[in-house]
Write a protein that holds these residues in place. Structure first.
Motif, mmCIF file in Angstrom:
data_model
loop_
_atom_site.group_PDB
_atom_site.id
_atom_site.type_symbol
_atom_site.label_atom_id
_atom_site.label_comp_id
_atom_site.label_asym_id
_atom_site.label_seq_id
_atom_site.Cartn_x
_atom_site.Cartn_y
_atom_site.Cartn_z
ATOM 1 N N ALA A 145 38.007 8.298 -3.915
ATOM 2 C CA ALA A 145 38.783 6.523 -3.962
ATOM 3 C C ALA A 145 40.878 6.717 -3.988
ATOM 4 N N ILE A 146 40.424 5.803 -2.483
ATOM 5 C CA ILE A 146 42.185 6.029 -3.140
ATOM 6 C C ILE A 146 42.921 4.600 -2.526
ATOM 7 N N ASP A 147 44.029 4.351 -3.545
ATOM 8 C CA ASP A 147 44.555 3.200 -3.423
ATOM 9 C C ASP A 147 45.729 2.643 -2.438
ATOM 10 N N VAL A 148 45.899 1.615 -1.599
ATOM 11 C CA VAL A 148 46.744 1.407 -0.594
ATOM 12 C C VAL A 148 47.911 0.866 -1.175
ATOM 13 N N ASN A 149 49.106 0.826 -0.707
ATOM 14 C CA ASN A 149 50.129 -0.462 -0.736
ATOM 15 C C ASN A 149 50.061 -0.852 -2.315
ATOM 16 N N PRO A 150 49.993 0.056 -3.927
ATOM 17 C CA PRO A 150 49.006 -0.734 -4.307
ATOM 18 C C PRO A 150 49.761 -1.749 -5.596
ATOM 19 N N PHE A 151 51.276 -2.110 -4.951
ATOM 20 C CA PHE A 151 51.799 -3.302 -6.366
ATOM 21 C C PHE A 151 51.789 -4.368 -5.057
ATOM 22 N N TYR A 152 51.312 -4.800 -3.637
ATOM 23 C CA TYR A 152 51.413 -6.006 -3.292
ATOM 24 C C TYR A 152 49.592 -5.676 -3.336
ATOM 25 N N ASN A 153 49.179 -5.203 -3.856
ATOM 26 C CA ASN A 153 47.554 -5.219 -4.072
ATOM 27 C C ASN A 153 47.139 -4.820 -5.345
ATOM 28 N N GLY A 183 54.386 -6.880 -13.138
ATOM 29 C CA GLY A 183 55.846 -7.036 -12.118
ATOM 30 C C GLY A 183 54.941 -7.492 -10.238
ATOM 31 N N SER A 184 54.105 -7.613 -10.853
ATOM 32 C CA SER A 184 53.387 -7.667 -8.993
ATOM 33 C C SER A 184 52.234 -8.675 -9.706
ATOM 34 N N GLU A 185 52.360 -9.653 -9.988
ATOM 35 C CA GLU A 185 51.361 -11.079 -10.708
ATOM 36 C C GLU A 185 51.389 -11.645 -9.774
ATOM 37 N N LYS A 186 52.721 -12.087 -8.977
ATOM 38 C CA LYS A 186 53.306 -12.838 -7.786
ATOM 39 C C LYS A 186 51.500 -12.707 -6.693
ATOM 40 N N TYR A 187 50.918 -11.417 -6.460
ATOM 41 C CA TYR A 187 50.786 -10.069 -5.346
ATOM 42 C C TYR A 187 48.828 -10.684 -5.894
ATOM 43 N N ALA A 188 48.789 -11.745 -7.260
ATOM 44 C CA ALA A 188 47.064 -11.260 -7.346
ATOM 45 C C ALA A 188 46.907 -12.539 -6.970
ATOM 46 N N ASN A 241 36.434 -7.250 -3.660
ATOM 47 C CA ASN A 241 34.964 -7.409 -2.861
ATOM 48 C C ASN A 241 33.674 -7.859 -4.711
ATOM 49 N N TRP A 242 34.663 -7.087 -5.733
ATOM 50 C CA TRP A 242 34.489 -6.644 -6.988
ATOM 51 C C TRP A 242 34.263 -7.857 -7.631
ATOM 52 N N ASN A 243 33.751 -8.291 -8.541
ATOM 53 C CA ASN A 243 33.132 -9.931 -9.346
ATOM 54 C C ASN A 243 34.121 -9.986 -10.656
ATOM 55 N N SER A 244 34.122 -9.219 -11.519
ATOM 56 C CA SER A 244 34.647 -9.862 -12.442
ATOM 57 C C SER A 244 35.758 -9.137 -12.983
ATOM 58 N N SER A 245 36.278 -8.184 -11.922
ATOM 59 C CA SER A 245 37.321 -8.031 -11.323
ATOM 60 C C SER A 245 37.651 -8.075 -9.925
ATOM 61 N N LYS A 246 39.114 -7.499 -9.765
ATOM 62 C CA LYS A 246 39.510 -7.612 -8.430
ATOM 63 C C LYS A 246 40.457 -6.367 -8.670
ATOM 64 N N ASP A 247 39.940 -5.373 -7.370
ATOM 65 C CA ASP A 247 40.946 -3.925 -6.817
ATOM 66 C C ASP A 247 41.342 -3.812 -5.752
ATOM 67 N N TYR A 248 42.590 -4.878 -5.142
ATOM 68 C CA TYR A 248 43.147 -4.878 -4.028
ATOM 69 C C TYR A 248 43.889 -3.539 -3.232
ATOM 70 N N GLN A 249 44.240 -2.822 -3.924
ATOM 71 C CA GLN A 249 44.399 -1.519 -3.485
ATOM 72 C C GLN A 249 43.210 -0.675 -3.134
ATOM 73 N N HIS A 250 42.248 -0.975 -3.536
ATOM 74 C CA HIS A 250 41.156 0.281 -4.224
ATOM 75 C C HIS A 250 39.491 0.174 -2.405
ATOM 76 N N PHE A 251 40.090 1.524 -2.581
ATOM 77 C CA PHE A 251 38.536 1.595 -1.645
ATOM 78 C C PHE A 251 37.899 2.437 -1.979
ATOM 79 N N GLN A 252 36.636 2.887 -2.088
ATOM 80 C CA GLN A 252 35.853 4.050 -2.544
ATOM 81 C C GLN A 252 34.576 4.181 -1.633
ATOM 82 N N LYS A 253 34.276 5.525 -1.398
ATOM 83 C CA LYS A 253 32.851 5.907 -0.607
ATOM 84 C C LYS A 253 32.096 7.058 -1.341
#
Length: 301
Positions: A224-232, A251-256, A286-298
């Protein structure tokens, strides 16, 4: 809180008490008396044992904030490397890399932990079976454009099963001048995922559990990798059944609020999303109960 278009470096200069979650030591802890790995374990020295006593470069934390520290990659291209394009390669972990991550992003056993010259923050029982070995990991060197539009060198550690994917993806991002604030090993932050996210650092391998659980994260497998996590950020709805919304990092609440337009947002129109999903990664957005906008996994075999 960041204003629209403000970079993390600018934010950190204005709000140092928020931008850096973990105090950075001003000096290197005194080394424990050197012991032979064989004497410690009674067996042939393992990679972890060798790393514990291996001479290291000056990689101890300093009083300089991470954002201002000079970045020097800890590995160079060798005959063992898989060369993709100039500045883009991956290779098995070298002794220097193993020494850098052992006890931080990669666990060390309780018996060997005292041998490290730096205090171990990731310690496991001697009999614990780890989910991944050093041999399953690869060190990547990539180039990228930072938030000032300057070309920088970044480094990642990942599962060998996604190493080729990552060099191809980051090369395409580079060709398109896609901006990433920084790409450094999580070890730069003492293995602290929160500190890394606050500094908007893009990272991959970290042998840790999922935030708020006892389950190993896909980051622990290097998948898994997290990209630009503060904004995502990472968002959990109805946390603990109390109807609360948890957003990380602080501190990243506005980006949620993904209905808003702001720089560096990953969504389904974003090049980062398109490249990762084209390579078979799933997106935490694309998750349901949570969102991890920075996160990609394979999933790898």
């Amino acid at each position: 809180m960041l204003t629209r278009g403000e970079t993390l470096s600018e934010y950190a200069n204005e709000h140092p008490e928020t931008a850096y979650a973990t105090p950075i030591a001003t000096s290197k802890p005194a080394a424990s008396p050197t012991k032979s790995p064989a004497a410690v374990t009674g067996t042939k020295a393992s990679p972890a044992a060798k790393a514990a006593i291996a001479p290291q470069e000056d990689i101890s934390p300093t009083s300089i904030p991470v954002s201002e520290q000079k970045f020097i990659p800890i590995a160079a291209e060798t005959s063992d490397s898989v060369h993709y394009q100039d500045g883009f390669f991956y290779q098995p972990l070298t002794d220097a890399v193993i020494a850098r991550i052992t006890g931080i992003s990669y666990p060390i056993t309780q018996t060997l932990a005292p041998v490290l010259s730096l205090e171990a923050v990731n310690v496991v029982p001697d009999d614990e079976k780890l989910a991944i070995d050093y041999e399953d990991l690869r060190y990547l060197n990539v180039l990228y454009y930072d938030f000032e539009g300057q070309v920088q060198t970044g480094e990642l550690i990942c599962n060998k099963g996604i190493a080729q994917d990552l060099v191809e993806i980051f090369y395409e991002l580079y060709l398109n001048e896609y901006q990433i604030e920084k790409i450094r090993l999580i070890d730069t932050y003492g293995g602290d995922d929160t500190a890394s996210m606050l500094d908007n650092n893009t990272s991959c391998f970290n042998y840790r559990v999922v935030d708020g659980t006892n389950s190993l994260s896909k980051h622990a497998l290097g998948c898994a990798i997290d990209v630009n996590p503060f904004y995502n950020p990472y968002v959990v709805y109805n946390k603990n059944g109390r109807g609360e919304t948890y957003i990380s990092p602080a501190g990243s609440e506005k980006y949620a609020d993904r209905t808003q337009n702001f720089p560096y947002k990953i969504d389904e129109t974003d090049l980062c999303y398109k490249l990762f999903t084209a390579h078979g990664f799933t997106w935490g957005g694309n998750w349901n109960s949570s969102k991890d906008y920075q996160h990609f996994q394979k999933v790898v075999n």
